[in-house]
Design an enzyme around this catalytic site. Structure first.
Site, PDB file in Angstrom:
ATOM      1  CG  ASP A   2      -1.923  -1.023   1.312  1.00  0.00           C
ATOM      2  OD1 ASP A   2      -1.896  -1.922   0.455  1.00  0.00           O
ATOM      3  OD2 ASP A   2      -2.778  -0.958   2.220  1.00  0.00           O
ATOM      4  CG  ASP A   3       0.287   3.775   2.363  1.00  0.00           C
ATOM      5  OD1 ASP A   3      -0.881   3.451   2.081  1.00  0.00           O
ATOM      6  OD2 ASP A   3       0.684   3.908   3.530  1.00  0.00           O
TER       7      ASP A   3
ATOM      8  CG  HIS B 156      -4.363   2.794  -0.312  1.00  0.00           C
ATOM      9  ND1 HIS B 156      -5.267   2.183   0.530  1.00  0.00           N
ATOM     10  CD2 HIS B 156      -3.326   3.187   0.491  1.00  0.00           C
ATOM     11  CE1 HIS B 156      -4.796   2.209   1.773  1.00  0.00           C
ATOM     12  NE2 HIS B 156      -3.636   2.822   1.777  1.00  0.00           N
TER      13      HIS B 156
ATOM     14  CG  HIS C  46      -3.484   7.157   3.322  1.00  0.00           C
ATOM     15  ND1 HIS C  46      -3.709   6.963   4.681  1.00  0.00           N
ATOM     16  CD2 HIS C  46      -3.132   5.955   2.837  1.00  0.00           C
ATOM     17  CE1 HIS C  46      -3.473   5.691   4.977  1.00  0.00           C
ATOM     18  NE2 HIS C  46      -3.137   5.052   3.880  1.00  0.00           N
TER      19      HIS C  46
ATOM     20  CG  HIS D 105       2.179   0.003   4.371  1.00  0.00           C
ATOM     21  ND1 HIS D 105       1.945  -0.966   5.321  1.00  0.00           N
ATOM     22  CD2 HIS D 105       1.009   0.682   4.223  1.00  0.00           C
ATOM     23  CE1 HIS D 105       0.686  -0.871   5.727  1.00  0.00           C
ATOM     24  NE2 HIS D 105       0.101   0.117   5.083  1.00  0.00           N
TER      25      HIS D 105
END
Ligand code: NI
Length: 453
Positions: free
Chosen positions: A265-266, A315, A319, A409
């Site tokens: 992720d991210d 995603h 955020h 991540h």
């Protein structure tokens, strides 16, 4: 009464109805030349609950009397005040805390306070533990403790009280926080007590936590009976898994081999190319849940992820916690990110991982209307909390099961450092590394998945 108070000038019990109609307060007061003590016990219709709470209060009170005896001088005077507070009461559950405050006229070190809190099941009289609420795996509880420590740190910083991460770990863990209090169906309360023993702050730290980041761990009857839990269905094994052309045969290899999905992720980030090299070397596929704002910065990396047969999920743009946004704002986050992914690799993602894993029924409705399903995880490496490759590798490997989804991540160097170890150990255990779609097949908009069956 206790023999230690035999010299009382005045002592006695009395009863007062509390604001909760089935609870009465029983006061036990002692006032004499040595001390003033007020102890308030809750009397509920549930003997076992009364017993548990009274036992704790009695321990506090006995310790106080002992300390008074030991520290008595002709001039000193001691004070004790134990009270309780009900936070939540419905047909089945009761949350309450006891607060104890101590002081001494001549001896400042005697002063202090303590707090203990419980949620009880009225039907059994038993304490509902954090394990009852969050399941037996440690993932949910660890996530909760990390959130509690972060929130406590923020609160203490606000009050200009210094605290180290080590102190927080020592004071907020499974031993010190065995239970929880309910504030309402969407919020838990942790009345953690005095901020800092001996500090000038007389305020208690009470941490409120939204349940939206814990949904994945609340999929059990206990949590459902207390809180607004969004149900997550475990999908049936798809009839025809969407397998890549390199699949080893009819039915696909996930029917005959152990499959697992690594997810990152991210990103994309400055660490992603190194990760892609490692995955390529091991012929492993992964799924990347990217942020729109990072695709804007690293379009070439997203293209490489796609060319090398990894899968891309949405995603959000930057955020935010979706449970704090309205429908229009969630849609905008999803659509902006879909658009830049589409523009970069000519593919639109079909699923989303909500930031922080935070969702409620409104978020799910927004995802559904944007045509997206939601993908959570079955193994939390907590690589964002522990920046240590061997810890991350151990969590991934010990949590692994066929059909599982591992969350990491690709914005931390330590996470990329952990991947060769994960690939090596899981491959040695005959796992095949597949994308989320290869693992669970075509997903349905509005559905939430955390593993294949
Ligand atoms: Ni994230």
């Amino acid at each position: 009464m206790d023999s230690a108070t035999a010299s009382s000038d005045q002592e006695g019990y009395y009863f007062v109805s509390s604001q909760y109609n089935d609870i009465t307060s029983r006061f036990s007061n002692t006032s004499n030349t040595q001390m003033d003590s007020i102890v308030e016990y809750p009397e509920t219709p549930y003997p076992k609950i009364n017993e548990t709470v009274a036992k704790t209060i009695d321990t506090y009170h006995t310790d106080f009397l002992e300390a008074v005896n030991q520290n008595a001088t002709s001039t000193n005077h001691f004070m004790e005040n134990i009270s309780y507070q009900v936070y939540f009461s419905n047909d089945t559950h009761l949350s309450l805390a006891i607060h104890a405050i101590y002081a001494s006229r001549d001896d400042e070190a005697f002063s202090g306070s303590s707090t203990e809190f419980w949620t009880f099941d009225k039907r059994t009289g038993e304490v509902v533990s954090l394990a009852d609420l969050l399941g037996n795996s440690t993932d949910g509880r660890e996530r909760l403790f990390i959130s509690l420590r972060d929130a406590t740190k923020r609160e203490l910083e606000r009050r200009k009280i210094a605290v180290t991460d080590e102190e927080l770990k020592d004071s907020i863990n499974a031993e010190t926080v065995p239970s929880f209090a309910i504030l309402n169906k969407k919020e838990l309360l942790f009345p953690l007590g005095r901020a800092n023993e001996g500090s000038s702050s007389s305020d208690d730290v009470e941490i409120k936590l939204q349940i939206d980041t814990l949904q994945l761990f609340l999929q059990n009857d206990t949590a459902r009976s207390i809180l607004d839990v969004v149900p997550i269905q475990q999908p049936a094994q798809p009839e025809q898994p969407a397998l890549p052309s390199t699949s080893t045969g009819p039915g696909g290899y996930c029917n005959t081999q152990k499959c697992i999905a690594l997810t990152f992720d991210d990103g994309p980030s400055i660490h992603t190319n190194r990760l892609l090299d490692i995955l390529k070397n091991a012929k492993a596929r992964a799924t990347f849940f990217v942020l729109g704002q990072n695709v804007e910065k690293h379009a070439a990396i997203l293209k490489r992820e796609n060319v090398e047969k990894h899968e891309i999920g949405n995603h959000s743009w930057d955020h935010p916690q979706f449970t704090k946004l309205n429908h229009a704002a969630i849609l905008s986050q999803l659509q902006r990110t879909d658009a830049i992914i589409q523009e970069t690799i000519s593919k639109r993602p079909s699923f989303v991982r909500p930031p922080y894993g935070a969702f409620d029924s409104n978020v799910i409705a927004s995802l559904s209307s944007a045509g997206h399903s939601s993908i959570l995880w079955s193994v939390d490496t907590r690589d964002w909390a522990d920046r240590n490759a061997s810890i991350i590798c151990n969590r991934a490997v010990t949590g692994a099961s066929s059909g599982g989804i591992i969350i990491m991540h690709d914005v931390h160097a330590t996470t990329v450092d952990a991947v060769p170890c994960i690939l090596k150990r899981l491959a040695a255990d005959n796992y095949v590394f597949v994308t989320v779609s290869e693992l669970i097949g075509t997903t349905k908009p509005g559905q939430t998945y955390y593993r294949a069956r």
